[in-house]
Design a protein around this motif. Structure first.
Motif, PDB file in Angstrom:
ATOM      1  N   LEU A  33      53.198  54.883  57.646  1.00 45.53           N
ATOM      2  CA  LEU A  33      54.674  54.353  57.567  1.00 45.53           C
ATOM      3  C   LEU A  33      54.571  53.124  56.484  1.00 45.53           C
ATOM      4  CD1 LEU A  33      54.615  54.048  61.522  1.00 45.53           C
ATOM      5  CD2 LEU A  33      55.856  55.899  59.943  1.00 45.53           C
ATOM      6  N   SER A  34      55.555  53.039  55.745  1.00 49.61           N
ATOM      7  CA  SER A  34      55.596  52.069  55.086  1.00 49.61           C
ATOM      8  C   SER A  34      57.168  51.639  54.680  1.00 49.61           C
ATOM      9  CB  SER A  34      55.180  52.270  53.585  1.00 49.61           C
ATOM     10  OG  SER A  34      54.800  51.172  53.005  1.00 49.61           O
ATOM     11  N   HIS A  35      57.312  50.301  54.491  1.00 53.46           N
ATOM     12  CA  HIS A  35      58.715  49.787  54.383  1.00 53.46           C
ATOM     13  C   HIS A  35      59.046  49.797  52.857  1.00 53.46           C
ATOM     14  CE1 HIS A  35      61.566  46.240  55.249  1.00 53.46           C
ATOM     15  NE2 HIS A  35      62.161  47.099  54.925  1.00 53.46           N
ATOM     16  N   ILE A 112      40.392  36.637  29.896  1.00 56.14           N
ATOM     17  CA  ILE A 112      39.522  37.619  29.991  1.00 56.14           C
ATOM     18  C   ILE A 112      39.243  37.885  31.530  1.00 56.14           C
ATOM     19  CG2 ILE A 112      37.169  38.447  29.845  1.00 56.14           C
ATOM     20  CD1 ILE A 112      37.147  37.320  26.892  1.00 56.14           C
ATOM     21  N   LYS A 113      39.508  38.890  31.962  1.00 54.03           N
ATOM     22  CA  LYS A 113      39.555  39.145  33.334  1.00 54.03           C
ATOM     23  C   LYS A 113      38.270  39.797  33.797  1.00 54.03           C
ATOM     24  CE  LYS A 113      42.051  39.770  37.261  1.00 54.03           C
ATOM     25  NZ  LYS A 113      42.907  40.930  37.519  1.00 54.03           N
ATOM     26  N   PRO A 114      37.415  39.408  34.624  1.00 54.73           N
ATOM     27  CA  PRO A 114      36.333  40.041  35.360  1.00 54.73           C
ATOM     28  C   PRO A 114      36.592  41.318  36.272  1.00 54.73           C
ATOM     29  CG  PRO A 114      36.106  37.913  36.267  1.00 54.73           C
ATOM     30  CD  PRO A 114      37.472  38.166  35.388  1.00 54.73           C
ATOM     31  N   ALA A 388      43.127  46.481  57.612  1.00 55.91           N
ATOM     32  CA  ALA A 388      42.772  46.368  56.164  1.00 55.91           C
ATOM     33  C   ALA A 388      43.537  45.649  55.218  1.00 55.91           C
ATOM     34  CB  ALA A 388      42.447  47.901  56.045  1.00 55.91           C
ATOM     35  N   GLY A 389      43.007  45.328  54.144  1.00 53.62           N
ATOM     36  CA  GLY A 389      43.550  44.751  53.005  1.00 53.62           C
ATOM     37  C   GLY A 389      44.001  43.339  53.258  1.00 53.62           C
ATOM     38  N   GLY A 390      45.394  43.092  52.627  1.00 53.24           N
ATOM     39  CA  GLY A 390      45.874  41.750  52.355  1.00 53.24           C
ATOM     40  C   GLY A 390      46.084  41.143  53.810  1.00 53.24           C
TER      41      GLY A 390
HETATM   42  C1  LIG Z   1      51.239  39.356  40.953  1.00 48.50           C
HETATM   43  C2  LIG Z   1      50.068  39.809  41.720  1.00 48.50           C
HETATM   44  C3  LIG Z   1      48.942  40.291  40.597  1.00 48.50           C
HETATM   45  C4  LIG Z   1      47.733  41.105  41.247  1.00 48.50           C
HETATM   46  N1  LIG Z   1      46.956  41.439  40.412  1.00 48.50           N
HETATM   47  C5  LIG Z   1      45.678  41.928  40.931  1.00 48.50           C
HETATM   48  C6  LIG Z   1      45.050  42.513  40.066  1.00 48.50           C
HETATM   49  O1  LIG Z   1      44.929  42.469  38.696  1.00 48.50           O
HETATM   50  N2  LIG Z   1      43.607  43.211  40.527  1.00 48.50           N
HETATM   51  C7  LIG Z   1      43.470  43.293  41.795  1.00 48.50           C
HETATM   52  O2  LIG Z   1      42.536  43.774  42.275  1.00 48.50           O
HETATM   53  N3  LIG Z   1      44.282  42.677  42.692  1.00 48.50           N
HETATM   54  C8  LIG Z   1      45.490  42.049  42.282  1.00 48.50           C
HETATM   55  N4  LIG Z   1      46.267  41.540  43.111  1.00 48.50           N
HETATM   56  C9  LIG Z   1      46.215  41.483  44.661  1.00 48.50           C
HETATM   57  C10 LIG Z   1      46.314  42.957  45.236  1.00 48.50           C
HETATM   58  O3  LIG Z   1      47.447  43.569  44.539  1.00 48.50           O
HETATM   59  C11 LIG Z   1      46.497  42.730  46.576  1.00 48.50           C
HETATM   60  O4  LIG Z   1      45.348  42.376  47.189  1.00 48.50           O
HETATM   61  C12 LIG Z   1      46.342  44.348  47.353  1.00 48.50           C
HETATM   62  O5  LIG Z   1      47.291  45.144  46.671  1.00 48.50           O
HETATM   63  C13 LIG Z   1      46.875  44.340  48.521  1.00 48.50           C
HETATM   64  O6  LIG Z   1      47.182  45.572  49.164  1.00 48.50           O
HETATM   65  P1  LIG Z   1      47.792  45.667  50.542  1.00 48.50           P
HETATM   66  O7  LIG Z   1      47.990  47.169  50.699  1.00 48.50           O
HETATM   67  O8  LIG Z   1      47.013  44.982  51.555  1.00 48.50           O
HETATM   68  O9  LIG Z   1      49.094  45.040  50.720  1.00 48.50           O
HETATM   69  P2  LIG Z   1      50.688  45.221  49.914  1.00 48.50           P
HETATM   70  O10 LIG Z   1      50.256  45.537  48.598  1.00 48.50           O
HETATM   71  O11 LIG Z   1      51.395  43.926  49.890  1.00 48.50           O
HETATM   72  O12 LIG Z   1      51.368  46.358  50.768  1.00 48.50           O
HETATM   73  C14 LIG Z   1      51.668  46.151  52.095  1.00 48.50           C
HETATM   74  C15 LIG Z   1      52.609  47.346  52.327  1.00 48.50           C
HETATM   75  O13 LIG Z   1      53.065  47.211  53.942  1.00 48.50           O
HETATM   76  C16 LIG Z   1      54.308  47.502  53.907  1.00 48.50           C
HETATM   77  N5  LIG Z   1      54.600  46.632  54.834  1.00 48.50           N
HETATM   78  C17 LIG Z   1      54.772  45.345  55.240  1.00 48.50           C
HETATM   79  N6  LIG Z   1      55.445  44.969  56.502  1.00 48.50           N
HETATM   80  C18 LIG Z   1      55.647  46.221  57.062  1.00 48.50           C
HETATM   81  C19 LIG Z   1      56.324  46.704  58.140  1.00 48.50           C
HETATM   82  N7  LIG Z   1      56.998  45.750  59.240  1.00 48.50           N
HETATM   83  N8  LIG Z   1      56.694  47.894  58.215  1.00 48.50           N
HETATM   84  C20 LIG Z   1      56.298  48.955  57.733  1.00 48.50           C
HETATM   85  N9  LIG Z   1      55.632  48.462  56.284  1.00 48.50           N
HETATM   86  C21 LIG Z   1      55.487  47.091  56.205  1.00 48.50           C
HETATM   87  C22 LIG Z   1      54.925  46.771  52.714  1.00 48.50           C
HETATM   88  O14 LIG Z   1      56.137  47.275  52.403  1.00 48.50           O
HETATM   89  C23 LIG Z   1      53.922  47.413  51.651  1.00 48.50           C
HETATM   90  O15 LIG Z   1      54.183  48.438  51.182  1.00 48.50           O
HETATM   91  C24 LIG Z   1      47.407  40.930  42.735  1.00 48.50           C
HETATM   92  C25 LIG Z   1      48.634  40.609  43.507  1.00 48.50           C
HETATM   93  C26 LIG Z   1      49.859  39.989  42.943  1.00 48.50           C
HETATM   94  C27 LIG Z   1      50.819  39.633  44.118  1.00 48.50           C
END
Ligand SMILES: Cc1cc2nc3c(=O)[nH]c(=O)nc-3n(C[C@H](O)[C@H](O)[C@H](O)COP(=O)(O)OP(=O)(O)OC[C@H]3O[C@@H](n4cnc5c(N)ncnc54)[C@H](O)[C@@H]3O)c2cc1C
Length: 426
Positions: A33-35, A112-114, A388-390
């Motif tokens: 499910l995604s928004h 340069i990005k590691p 999981a994740g962010g």
């Molecule tokens: C500008 C930027 C540049 C980056 N560059 C890099 C890079 O070069 N290399 C790297 O490794 N990482 C990079 N990152 C970090 C990386 O993108 C994130 O750490 C990672 O993508 C997080 O993934 P995620 O799936 O946890 O969260 P997100 O990508 O934030 O996805 C979360 C998802 O959950 C959905 N959601 C949220 N609330 C709800 C809800 N209530 N109901 C349903 N869905 C919902 C959102 O709509 C979204 O689709 C970068 C981040 C940013 C912001």
């Protein structure tokens, strides 16, 4: 009839997609499910595992044991990280898997990005390769100042980097949209040009090569902003290489990031192949259940629709993705109101120094060693909710360069455990 699945994943970013794939590959029936759009479209498309920890990291696997106890990598361990990268490698044709060491990829700012994995389209540009480079920018793509990027790069690398800015092709000179330019290269559209009153047309790839040839000099490789095709960048690069007689690579860019979009497409295709059911465009706003979650509730056009499941994974992202919310008073997780630790005094959320240690950068939910989300007393919020994740706390993806690595590894592990737990306590 009620909608029911084995594993329900909330959030369609790289963490949610990795979770869903992992659970489906373990045999579960999965609902994603995604928004809204995920941060992949803003990110470079590079897969960082760990770039910095007390300085530049050469081998992320060697650095894991030095990370703080609460870091998600300490929960999933080296095996989880390797499994996350294996999942990525099964979905994409990214390069970098031949070694554990970080690759050094030039960015559009000339830094340069590691990073652990990079698109094949960036492979010829690595900073560890000592061949002289020409960076080519376009007047209309203002985010990439090629002469400045080359100047900065030259200061850090053992080769000569030059930069040049050229006009793009035909009518596109005034069209800055990267996707439009990429489409023209994908399709090799014919580009009209008028000289001395005579109109001619050339295929886009040839026309681009013609623009660059006078600047080539001794360069053995040529870097363009990452816009060499939306769908067929490999084909575009091969054509340009044949025309130029030099290797061609893409320099990862900021939003809109074509490598990020291509990565998202690759994951979507894999989810489809694994039979994951995807429902997107509407937010999860509520839940049903007590100690065990029974359903999450999606709001659609004012109606509330429950999605029942046996196991649930929260992958809604961090402060950027809105998986974590903050007001002046508190930091929260908006769907389940899970506990998010934060200093009581708001002034302690950030450091007065811009590049200091900001505690807000580590805000997120806490978990046990099975990635179950914990409450303020250290007990699972629900027996069947993992994260999981962010949305996880305890790490600073921007400072560490660890964003995608954490998302992939925790996603794979959360998905696998969720799948294993399906119907364990019927
Ligand atoms: C500008 C930027 C540049 C980056 N560059 C890099 C890079 O070069 N290399 C790297 O490794 N990482 C990079 N990152 C970090 C990386 O993108 C994130 O750490 C990672 O993508 C997080 O993934 P995620 O799936 O946890 O969260 P997100 O990508 O934030 O996805 C979360 C998802 O959950 C959905 N959601 C949220 N609330 C709800 C809800 N209530 N109901 C349903 N869905 C919902 C959102 O709509 C979204 O689709 C970068 C981040 C940013 C912001």
């Amino acid at each position: 009839m009620a909608i029911e699945d084995d594993v329900v994943v909330v959030g369609g970013g790289i963490a949610g997609m990795a979770t869903a794939l992992s659970a489906a590959r373990e045999g579960a029936q999965v609902r994603l499910l995604s928004h809204k759009e995920s941060t992949l479209r803003h990110a470079s498309g590079l897969i960082d595992v760990l770039g910095y920890a007390d300085g530049l990291v050469a081998d992320p696997f060697e650095a894991i044991s030095g990370l703080p106890e609460e870091h998600p990598y300490r929960t999933v361990g080296e095996e989880g990280i390797r499994d996350g990268l294996d999942l990525l490698d099964s979905v994409t044709d990214y390069a970098g898997g031949h070694t554990d060491r970080n690759a050094l990829v030039p960015t559009f700012g000339g830094r340069i990005k590691p990073t652990a994995r990079y698109p094949k389209t960036s492979a010829s540009g690595l900073a560890s390769d000592d061949r002289d480079s020409l960076l080519v920018g376009f007047e209309t793509v203002v985010d990439f100042d090629a002469p400045l990027a080359a100047e900065r790069l030259s200061a850090d690398v053992p080769f000569d980097a030059r930069g040049v800015t050229v006009a793009f092709l035909g009518d596109f000179r005034t069209d800055a949209r990267i996707t439009r330019l990429a489409h023209a290269l994908d399709e090799n559209e014919r580009i009209e040009r008028t000289r001395n009153g005579i109109s001619t047309s050339l295929p886009a790839r040839t026309a681009l090569a013609e623009r660059v040839k006078p600047h080539l000099g001794d360069a053995e490789r040529v870097g363009f902003p990452a816009m060499l095709g939306e769908e067929r960048p490999g084909e575009v690069i091969a054509s340009l290489e044949a025309e130029l007689g030099a290797d061609v690579f893409e320099v990862p860019m900021g939003p809109p990031s074509l490598p990020g979009m291509r990565l998202e497409t690759a994951f979507h295709d894999a989810l489809k192949d694994e039979g994951v059911r995807t429902t997107s465009g509407n937010p999860v706003v509520d839940f049903e259940g007590g100690d065990e979650l029974e359903a999450v509730v999606v709001e659609r056009n004012g109606a509330e629709i429950p999605f029942y499941g046996d196991q649930f994974v929260l992958a809604t992202g961090g402060l950027v993705g809105k998986g974590i919310d903050s007001t002046r008073e508190r930091v929260s997780e908006p769907i389940f109101d899970c506990h998010v630790p934060a200093p009581e005094d708001r002034y302690d959320w950030s450091d007065p120094e811009a590049f200091g240690e900001h505690s807000f950068a580590r805000f997120g939910v806490e978990t046990d060693d099975e990635l179950r989300v914990l409450d303020a007393d250290g007990e699972p919020e629900f027996d069947n909710l993992r994260a999981a994740g962010g949305v996880l706390g305890g790490y600073d993806f921007a400072a560490e360069k660890s964003g995608s690595g954490v998302s992939l590894s925790t996603g794979v592990v959360a998905g696998r455990i969720a799948s294993e737990q399906v119907n364990v306590n019927p």
